[in-house]
Design an enzyme around this catalytic site. Structure first.
Site, mmCIF file in Angstrom:
data_model
loop_
_atom_site.group_PDB
_atom_site.id
_atom_site.type_symbol
_atom_site.label_atom_id
_atom_site.label_comp_id
_atom_site.label_asym_id
_atom_site.label_seq_id
_atom_site.Cartn_x
_atom_site.Cartn_y
_atom_site.Cartn_z
ATOM 1 N N HIS A 171 0.859 -1.176 0.000
ATOM 2 C CA HIS A 171 0.000 0.000 0.000
ATOM 3 C C HIS A 171 0.903 1.237 0.000
ATOM 4 C CE1 HIS A 171 -2.871 -2.976 1.690
ATOM 5 N NE2 HIS A 171 -3.809 -2.202 1.166
ATOM 6 N N CYS A 276 -5.289 1.816 13.387
ATOM 7 C CA CYS A 276 -6.150 2.780 14.068
ATOM 8 C C CYS A 276 -6.641 3.822 13.074
ATOM 9 C CB CYS A 276 -5.423 3.463 15.232
ATOM 10 S SG CYS A 276 -3.969 4.412 14.753
#
Length: 285
Positions: A171, A276
């Site tokens: 990514h 998160c």
């Protein structure tokens, strides 16, 4: 208007999701990798939550683990948040798409404006999206396609949105991140350096760059939970995970470094920023 980039990292809340036993079963992205030590992964996740709450002073919301969602803890892939808007993503893997449901509800409950992708031809993983405080870069990768990037641009019209090719199974945020409002940090691999060169060619804003020996070290979070003017934090992989990158990280002198470990969670495909979601519910943040 304020200083360009000053909104980068403004946050009051963090959202995480507990680690289910199914993460260790090999059903997720970690299939074929070394066996995952579930207890260690859960400890790492607990320490991360503690740092977000106690060290950074954020309001921490933890979604419960769901055995049907082995990769649920990687909730950074499920939403792109800027200001009061949350774009709910459409992950590349169909098995991961139910992960967005609990995240959507939590963000709605916090008062964010929810935008749905609504295009079955689009794929978007949140960790392919890098916000610099001035603009967005979206990695075109195995996980995210052009249509997904177009929806990011349609959602956040106040910012320029550029696309960056990402090779292999990475990514974009696994190759580069923000070490500050004007500093891009990137790994030393050819893939990471290629991404940084592409970003430099596309932007109208000058960014300093810092190269780290480890690509994974650039997957960090620049966070400003305090009042304007307070010293910001950089949540990053610590020396137990990536010892070769610690000296270079010390060059980021305008931040307080907060090291955490996710070496066990990494076996399931987790980067630090995938674990998160941070957001601000304060006005004008």
């Amino acid at each position: 208007m304020g200083t360009p980039g000053e909104g980068l990292g403004r946050c009051s809340h963090a959202l995480i999701r507990g680690v289910p036993e199914s993460l260790a079963s090999g059903e997720g992205a970690g299939a074929g990798l070394p066996a995952l030590d579930l207890a260690k992964a859960q400890r790492e996740h607990g320490v991360l939550g503690g740092k977000l709450r106690q060290r950074l002073g954020l309001q921490l919301l933890e979604l419960p683990p769901e055995e049907s969602l082995p990769l649920g803890p990687l909730l950074g892939d499920t939403a792109v948040i800027q200001g009061d808007t949350a774009l709910i993503t459409r992950p590349w893997s169909p098995a991961r798409r139910p992960e967005v449901d609990g995240v959507r509800k939590a963000l709605q409950d916090l008062g964010l404006r929810i935008v749905e992708m609504g295009d079955e031809n689009a794929t978007l993983d949140g960790t392919d999206v890098l916000f610099t405080g001035r603009e967005f870069f979206v990695g075109l990768s195995k996980w995210t396609n052009h249509r997904g990037a177009e929806i990011v641009a349609d959602t956040f019209r106040d910012f320029a949105v550029s696309t960056v090719p990402v090779s292999g199974s990475s990514h974009l945020r696994g190759l580069c991140g923000m070490g500050g409002p004007r500093t891009v940090v990137a790994g030393s691999s050819e893939a990471a350096q290629k991404a940084v060169r592409a970003m430099a060619a596309l932007t109208d804003h000058p960014y300093a760059s810092l190269t780290l020996p480890d690509d994974a070290a650039s997957d960090c979070l620049f966070l400003r939970p305090g009042l304007p003017g307070a010293t910001p934090f950089l949540l990053h992989r610590g020396g137990g995970d990536l010892p070769n990158s610690q000296e270079a990280l010390q060059k980021l002198s305008d931040v307080t470094l907060v090291p955490v470990s996710c070496s066990e969670l990494e076996k399931a495909g987790a980067g630090l920023s995938s674990l998160c979601l941070v957001l601000s519910t304060r006005p004008h943040c």
